[in-house]
Design a protein around this motif. Structure first.
Motif, mmCIF file in Angstrom:
data_model
loop_
_atom_site.group_PDB
_atom_site.id
_atom_site.type_symbol
_atom_site.label_atom_id
_atom_site.label_comp_id
_atom_site.label_asym_id
_atom_site.label_seq_id
_atom_site.Cartn_x
_atom_site.Cartn_y
_atom_site.Cartn_z
ATOM 1 N N THR A 1 84.745 -14.504 -5.170
ATOM 2 C CA THR A 1 85.978 -14.922 -6.204
ATOM 3 C C THR A 1 87.681 -14.931 -5.696
ATOM 4 O O THR A 1 87.792 -14.150 -4.887
ATOM 5 C CB THR A 1 86.163 -13.008 -7.094
ATOM 6 O OG1 THR A 1 84.703 -12.832 -7.274
ATOM 7 C CG2 THR A 1 86.895 -13.478 -8.381
ATOM 8 N N LEU A 2 87.674 -16.120 -5.696
ATOM 9 C CA LEU A 2 89.244 -16.378 -5.774
ATOM 10 C C LEU A 2 90.029 -15.574 -6.630
ATOM 11 O O LEU A 2 90.571 -14.556 -7.906
ATOM 12 C CB LEU A 2 89.214 -17.894 -5.579
ATOM 13 C CG LEU A 2 88.541 -18.983 -5.198
ATOM 14 C CD1 LEU A 2 88.455 -19.931 -6.129
ATOM 15 C CD2 LEU A 2 88.117 -18.099 -3.788
ATOM 16 N N ASP A 3 90.629 -14.674 -5.533
ATOM 17 C CA ASP A 3 92.555 -13.904 -6.399
ATOM 18 C C ASP A 3 93.653 -14.695 -6.204
ATOM 19 O O ASP A 3 93.671 -14.943 -5.422
ATOM 20 C CB ASP A 3 92.038 -12.444 -5.410
ATOM 21 C CG ASP A 3 93.255 -11.747 -5.451
ATOM 22 O OD1 ASP A 3 94.095 -12.077 -6.641
ATOM 23 O OD2 ASP A 3 92.993 -10.482 -5.454
ATOM 24 N N SER B 1 99.044 -17.431 -0.509
ATOM 25 C CA SER B 1 99.416 -17.645 0.860
ATOM 26 C C SER B 1 98.751 -18.643 1.406
ATOM 27 O O SER B 1 99.182 -18.742 2.696
ATOM 28 C CB SER B 1 99.046 -16.401 1.347
ATOM 29 O OG SER B 1 98.492 -15.977 1.649
ATOM 30 N N ILE B 2 97.142 -18.523 1.403
ATOM 31 C CA ILE B 2 96.639 -19.933 2.093
ATOM 32 C C ILE B 2 95.466 -20.554 1.020
ATOM 33 O O ILE B 2 94.582 -21.231 1.373
ATOM 34 C CB ILE B 2 95.543 -18.961 3.327
ATOM 35 C CG1 ILE B 2 94.438 -17.661 2.216
ATOM 36 C CG2 ILE B 2 95.993 -18.050 3.851
ATOM 37 C CD1 ILE B 2 93.563 -17.033 3.175
ATOM 38 N N CYS B 3 95.886 -20.720 0.035
ATOM 39 C CA CYS B 3 95.484 -21.690 -0.907
ATOM 40 C C CYS B 3 95.432 -23.273 -1.108
ATOM 41 O O CYS B 3 96.550 -23.718 -0.731
ATOM 42 C CB CYS B 3 95.999 -21.239 -2.479
ATOM 43 S SG CYS B 3 94.820 -21.864 -3.822
ATOM 44 N N PRO C 1 90.010 -8.559 0.899
ATOM 45 C CA PRO C 1 90.710 -9.513 0.499
ATOM 46 C C PRO C 1 90.259 -9.988 2.451
ATOM 47 O O PRO C 1 90.342 -9.757 2.837
ATOM 48 C CB PRO C 1 92.747 -9.777 0.510
ATOM 49 C CG PRO C 1 92.592 -8.170 1.390
ATOM 50 C CD PRO C 1 91.485 -7.681 0.826
ATOM 51 N N ALA C 2 90.170 -11.618 2.618
ATOM 52 C CA ALA C 2 89.523 -12.312 3.412
ATOM 53 C C ALA C 2 89.682 -14.111 2.960
ATOM 54 O O ALA C 2 89.960 -14.202 2.062
ATOM 55 C CB ALA C 2 88.700 -12.221 3.729
ATOM 56 N N ALA C 3 89.839 -14.454 4.270
ATOM 57 C CA ALA C 3 90.531 -16.374 3.956
ATOM 58 C C ALA C 3 88.630 -16.721 4.316
ATOM 59 O O ALA C 3 88.133 -16.151 4.653
ATOM 60 C CB ALA C 3 91.165 -16.775 4.969
#
Length: 193
Positions: free
Chosen positions: A57-59, A65-67, A159-161
């Motif tokens: 699930t993309l937050d 910030s890294i999108c 959260p994680a990349a």
């Protein structure tokens, strides 16, 4: 308005001599290309499958910030242009290359230099930008490249990349990269009004 996608491949030997050049129209924006654009609209969090095959699930509150980064750094093969040896036909639901070539200088590996993003350019009713990557073969043997693509990044709710495939192409004709040689892949993304 229509969107167009092209790739150009150049293969050089260890002395830099051009051995092969091809330019083709890509028809392989996969589903996650649209998922990311929908998510960027900021309406709702969006689920997408990462390159490991796991649904994430993309937050939208943390992920920007890294999108949607498209450029990988040197020695980084989880982001940017990637190459592989797989021949499985492209489907809309692809989430990774079929058989990605890992970064390195060992058997079956290739050295990933940093991606370069070209600044957007406008010509008449067209606007485009390029993503370019050189990948060198220091493995000690010939490596045959049969697929290419682009991986991007986002942050999930953990959260994680995380990393996601947004473009995948199986080449009409495979490309041999000799030991000491290199392959350059350029994707051109264009919008025409």
């Amino acid at each position: 308005m229509k969107q167009q996608l092209y790739y150009t491949i150049e293969v050089r030997d260890k002395n830099g001599k051009l051995l092969k050049r091809m330019r083709r129209k890509s028809r392989s924006l996969v589903r996650q290309w649209i998922d990311f654009h929908y998510w960027l609209a900021g309406i709702v969090d969006r689920t997408a499958t990462d390159t490991g095959g796991i649904s994430r699930t993309l937050d939208r509150d943390l992920g920007f910030s890294i999108c949607f980064r498209l450029a990988g750094g040197e020695a980084q093969s989880v982001l940017g242009i990637v190459i592989g040896t797989g021949t499985t036909a492209v489907t809309i639901s692809d989430y990774a290359l079929a058989t990605q070539i890992a970064h390195g200088v060992g058997a079956g590996q290739m050295y990933h230099y940093a991606d370069f993003l070209g600044a957007p350019s406008v010509s008449g009713s067209e606007c485009s930008f390029t993503i370019t990557r050189v990948i060198g073969n220091q493995s000690g043997a010939l490596i045959t490249v049969k697929e290419i693509g682009v991986y991007t990044s986002a942050q999930d709710t953990s959260p994680a990349a995380r990393y996601f495939c947004v473009i995948r192409d199986v080449l009409a004709a495979s490309v041999d990269v000799l030991d000491g040689g290199a392959i350059t892949v350029v994707y051109t993304i264009k919008v025409v009004v």
